[in-house]
Design an enzyme around this catalytic site. Structure first.
Site, PDB file in Angstrom:
ATOM      1  N   ASP A 132      45.466  38.222  44.531  1.00 16.27           N
ATOM      2  CA  ASP A 132      44.248  37.579  44.027  1.00 16.27           C
ATOM      3  C   ASP A 132      43.752  38.329  42.798  1.00 16.27           C
ATOM      4  O   ASP A 132      43.359  39.484  42.892  1.00 16.27           O
ATOM      5  CB  ASP A 132      43.191  37.582  45.132  1.00 16.27           C
ATOM      6  CG  ASP A 132      41.971  36.766  44.789  1.00 16.27           C
ATOM      7  OD1 ASP A 132      41.393  36.954  43.703  1.00 16.27           O
ATOM      8  OD2 ASP A 132      41.572  35.931  45.621  1.00 16.27           O
ATOM      9  N   HIS A 165      35.853  30.652  38.301  1.00 17.64           N
ATOM     10  CA  HIS A 165      35.388  31.894  38.911  1.00 17.64           C
ATOM     11  C   HIS A 165      33.895  31.908  39.233  1.00 17.64           C
ATOM     12  O   HIS A 165      33.469  32.524  40.194  1.00 17.64           O
ATOM     13  CB  HIS A 165      35.717  33.051  37.971  1.00 17.64           C
ATOM     14  CG  HIS A 165      35.681  34.395  38.609  1.00 17.64           C
ATOM     15  ND1 HIS A 165      36.321  35.454  38.059  1.00 17.64           N
ATOM     16  CD2 HIS A 165      35.106  34.869  39.734  1.00 17.64           C
ATOM     17  CE1 HIS A 165      36.152  36.538  38.804  1.00 17.64           C
ATOM     18  NE2 HIS A 165      35.405  36.199  39.832  1.00 17.64           N
ATOM     19  N   TYR A 197      38.626  40.356  35.466  1.00 16.68           N
ATOM     20  CA  TYR A 197      38.920  41.716  35.928  1.00 16.68           C
ATOM     21  C   TYR A 197      39.499  42.587  34.817  1.00 16.68           C
ATOM     22  O   TYR A 197      39.440  43.804  34.898  1.00 16.68           O
ATOM     23  CB  TYR A 197      39.896  41.704  37.110  1.00 16.68           C
ATOM     24  CG  TYR A 197      39.432  40.988  38.346  1.00 16.68           C
ATOM     25  CD1 TYR A 197      38.120  40.530  38.511  1.00 16.68           C
ATOM     26  CD2 TYR A 197      40.327  40.743  39.372  1.00 16.68           C
ATOM     27  CE1 TYR A 197      37.724  39.861  39.644  1.00 16.68           C
ATOM     28  CE2 TYR A 197      39.933  40.083  40.529  1.00 16.68           C
ATOM     29  CZ  TYR A 197      38.635  39.641  40.649  1.00 16.68           C
ATOM     30  OH  TYR A 197      38.251  38.980  41.793  1.00 16.68           O
ATOM     31  N   LYS A 225      41.550  33.400  38.459  1.00 14.44           N
ATOM     32  CA  LYS A 225      40.288  32.702  38.234  1.00 14.44           C
ATOM     33  C   LYS A 225      39.912  32.749  36.755  1.00 14.44           C
ATOM     34  O   LYS A 225      40.140  33.753  36.090  1.00 14.44           O
ATOM     35  CB  LYS A 225      39.186  33.367  39.078  1.00 14.44           C
ATOM     36  CG  LYS A 225      39.473  33.307  40.574  1.00 14.44           C
ATOM     37  CD  LYS A 225      38.468  34.082  41.401  1.00 14.44           C
ATOM     38  CE  LYS A 225      38.696  35.560  41.492  1.00 14.44           C
ATOM     39  NZ  LYS A 225      39.907  35.984  42.205  1.00 14.44           N
TER      40      LYS A 225
END
Length: 192
Positions: A43, A104, A48, A73
């Site tokens: 994931d 997201h 990020y 996402k």
């Protein structure tokens, strides 16, 4: 590995390895180790800032692509051109499709969110995305997707753990055959 069936006919491993808040060799090694230990679901997310490292870890693990479930996402700043965001994500992860791609965060503008979902459906039709979903969406935001497009997302990833169970939201999703994916905030880190 146990799997959960999704409303769109696909399935997702019951447990995944979240890639938030680690970078460089730490992330590369963590992903490779997770896959080597039996994790099949990775994931990740554009936000990020570590999808290159996640991709390197996947490559180092040497697993067959068809044995993995890769989810990423797109952040609201990418909603205007979701295909470009997806292409960048796939390049970084070293794949030519995602098993699941999520919006997201809902952002603040319904029209932008709905246009992004329309793009998501086109990407799914083209086979670049197998399952389309959302993350951190509320019932009213999911319902507007249903009203506009006649179908609901297959996934809603949301914060959910013993200290914040969100039972009402989980029940709402369950009643609509939306699979919830739980993440947890701990020590200023998100495990999703």
């Amino acid at each position: 590995m146990k799997y959960l069936n999704l409303a769109d006919g696909n399935r997702i491993p019951e447990m995944g390895f979240g890639c938030y808040n680690a970078f460089g060799d730490e992330m590369v090694k963590a992903v490779a180790c997770a896959i080597g230990s039996g994790y099949a679901y990775i994931d990740s997310a554009e936000k990020y800032g570590n999808e290159d490292e996640v991709g390197k870890g996947i490559s180092e693990a040497g697993a067959k692509r068809e044995d993995l479930f890769l989810l990423s996402k797109a952040w609201p700043t990418s909603f205007g051109n979701l295909e470009d965001a997806l292409v960048q994500t796939m390049k970084k992860l070293g794949t030519d499709y995602l098993d699941a791609y999520l919006l997201h965060w809902p952002g603040t503008k319904a029209d932008v969110r709905l246009k992004a979902w329309e793009q998501m459906l086109r990407l799914q039709e083209r086979g670049l995305v197998r399952t389309a979903g959302v993350s951190n969406f509320l019932p009213e935001q999911i319902e507007e997707i249903g009203r506009e497009f006649g179908a609901l997302p297959a996934i809603d990833e949301l914060e959910c753990h013993p200290s914040y169970q969100q039972r009402e939201m989980q029940n709402w999703c369950r009643a609509r055959k939306i699979q919830t994916i739980a993440y947890m905030l701990t020590s200023n880190k998100t495990c999703n």
